[in-house]
Scaffold this motif. Structure first.
Motif, mmCIF file in Angstrom:
data_model
loop_
_atom_site.group_PDB
_atom_site.id
_atom_site.type_symbol
_atom_site.label_atom_id
_atom_site.label_comp_id
_atom_site.label_asym_id
_atom_site.label_seq_id
_atom_site.Cartn_x
_atom_site.Cartn_y
_atom_site.Cartn_z
ATOM 1 N N LYS A 88 0.825 -1.205 0.000
ATOM 2 C CA LYS A 88 0.000 0.000 0.000
ATOM 3 C C LYS A 88 0.864 1.261 0.000
ATOM 4 C CE LYS A 88 -4.029 -2.041 2.274
ATOM 5 N NZ LYS A 88 -4.969 -1.955 3.420
ATOM 6 N N TYR A 90 0.560 5.470 0.176
ATOM 7 C CA TYR A 90 -0.253 6.646 0.481
ATOM 8 C C TYR A 90 0.553 7.890 0.135
ATOM 9 C CZ TYR A 90 -2.930 3.355 3.392
ATOM 10 O OH TYR A 90 -3.679 2.290 3.840
ATOM 11 N N ASP A 114 -3.776 8.186 -9.110
ATOM 12 C CA ASP A 114 -4.587 7.808 -7.952
ATOM 13 C C ASP A 114 -4.962 6.328 -7.963
ATOM 14 O OD1 ASP A 114 -6.244 8.735 -5.559
ATOM 15 O OD2 ASP A 114 -7.815 7.869 -6.826
ATOM 16 N N GLY A 119 -4.446 5.462 -0.653
ATOM 17 C CA GLY A 119 -5.148 6.611 -0.091
ATOM 18 C C GLY A 119 -4.317 7.874 -0.141
ATOM 19 N N LYS A 140 -11.097 7.319 -0.133
ATOM 20 C CA LYS A 140 -9.637 7.197 -0.190
ATOM 21 C C LYS A 140 -8.928 8.454 0.298
ATOM 22 C CE LYS A 140 -7.553 5.368 -3.709
ATOM 23 N NZ LYS A 140 -7.113 5.058 -5.105
#
Length: 350
Positions: A88, A90, A114, A119, A140
């Motif tokens: 992940k 961000y 994106d 997020g 998000k």
């Protein structure tokens, strides 16, 4: 972040062009988990940071927090690899703060970028609102606010008490309008001089304090009539919180005629309400600290008369400074501090 999230830190060794001007490099010795600096290579509008992509394969990490750059070639490669490895990523950013001037090409690039993200952490709700209208997934996007040196400022706040600093200097009891920051043209500080005269014509005497220095100081001083100079105070630059605290605590209003950024957090940390203009497309996210009628107010952009009327109304309806201070403290203590920020990171990323 280091203590709560057990984060490791990697930095670029330099920034491009004007972005680097006036920015002091962080003292990495303050970070126990500082790992490395990468040397970016700039060409045209693009950049490449050798060595960074390898972090995607580091088995120690399954979550990353980065500052986005859609013109960074290695970021696209990094994001794609993390997407394939189901790690992940961000981003922490301002986001799109206005719908004006956003081209279809720019929007396409943002939306493609994106798709690879888990997020985004945004400084304010305005950006979240704009990006939601553009079709980005609201779920998000997470508002992270902003902060200064909260612990040091809280320590100084608790030491403050009513101080005759302004009565002693000005030899009167007039309300004090204050600006703190660099005295630069973008801040439209001439409007603070102009509103002094507007208020004077309406029968309302005030004192005006400028804390800071900069290229506009001479022009500002020259725009003040000799008879009125006794109601202005150019203190010069001030860097120690113990000095700044008493000036902010004992003033009545912080006025930022241009956009307002971290100045709003600084002022409210010492209980000082903030006025700025209401053109939110041109505002910084920290303007969201202002709750109309409680921790400050907004005036029509570039309207000296509207600013004057708002000041008169505020001073008439908010005579108890301690009540106003408590409202300002609440905004800082509940949102605009690093403890709130790190809890948001922890709740979303862990």
């Amino acid at each position: 972040m280091e203590e709560t999230l057990d984060a490791d830190f990697y930095f670029a060794s330099k920034l491009r062009g004007q972005a680097a001007a006036g920015i002091k490099k962080l003292d990495f010795s303050q970070l126990k988990n500082f790992k490395k600096e990468f040397d970016p290579i700039f060409f045209s509008i693009f950049e490449y940071v050798p060595g960074w992509i390898g972090l995607a394969f580091n088995k120690k990490y399954n979550r990353y927090l980065i500052t986005p750059n859609q013109f960074s070639i290695n970021q696209w490669i990094f994001l794609f690899i993390c997407f394939l490895l189901r790690k992940k990523v961000y981003v922490w950013m301002h986001g799109l703060k206005t719908k004006k001037g956003v081209s279809k090409k720019t929007l396409f690039l943002w939306k493609l970028y994106d798709k690879f993200l888990a997020g985004s952490f945004l400084y304010g709700y305005k950006a979240k609102e704009v990006m939601t209208e553009f079709g980005f997934k609201e779920s998000k996007m997470h508002v992270i606010y902003n902060s200064l040196d909260y612990d040091k400022q809280l320590e100084q706040r608790l030491l403050q008490k009513e101080n005759p600093i302004y009565k002693d200097y000005f030899k009167n009891n007039n309300p004090v309008l204050l600006f703190i920051g660099r005295l630069i043209k973008q801040k439209k500080l001439q409007q603070l001089v102009d509103v002094y005269y507007n208020l004077k014509e309406k029968g309302h005497d005030v004192n005006v304090v400028f804390i800071g220095d900069g290229p506009e100081q001479e022009a500002l001083e020259n725009s003040i009539q000799p008879i009125d100079k006794v109601n202005f105070w150019f203190t010069g630059a001030m860097y120690e919180e113990k000095d700044i605290a008493k000036y902010l605590y004992n003033a009545d209003l912080c006025i930022s005629p241009g956009s307002v950024g971290l100045t709003a957090i600084h002022a409210m940390s010492y209980g000082l309400p903030v006025f700025t203009h209401s053109n939110f497309d041109e505002q910084a996210p920290e303007s969201e600290t202002i709750i109309k009628g409680e921790t400050g107010d907004f005036f029509v952009e570039n309207s000296i008369d509207d600013l004057a009327q708002k000041i008169i109304s505020w001073l008439a309806n908010n005579k108890d400074r301690n009540i106003v201070r408590e409202r300002c403290y609440k905004v800082i203590d509940t949102k605009y501090n690093p403890y709130t920020q790190v809890e948001i990171f922890k709740n979303i990323m862990q």
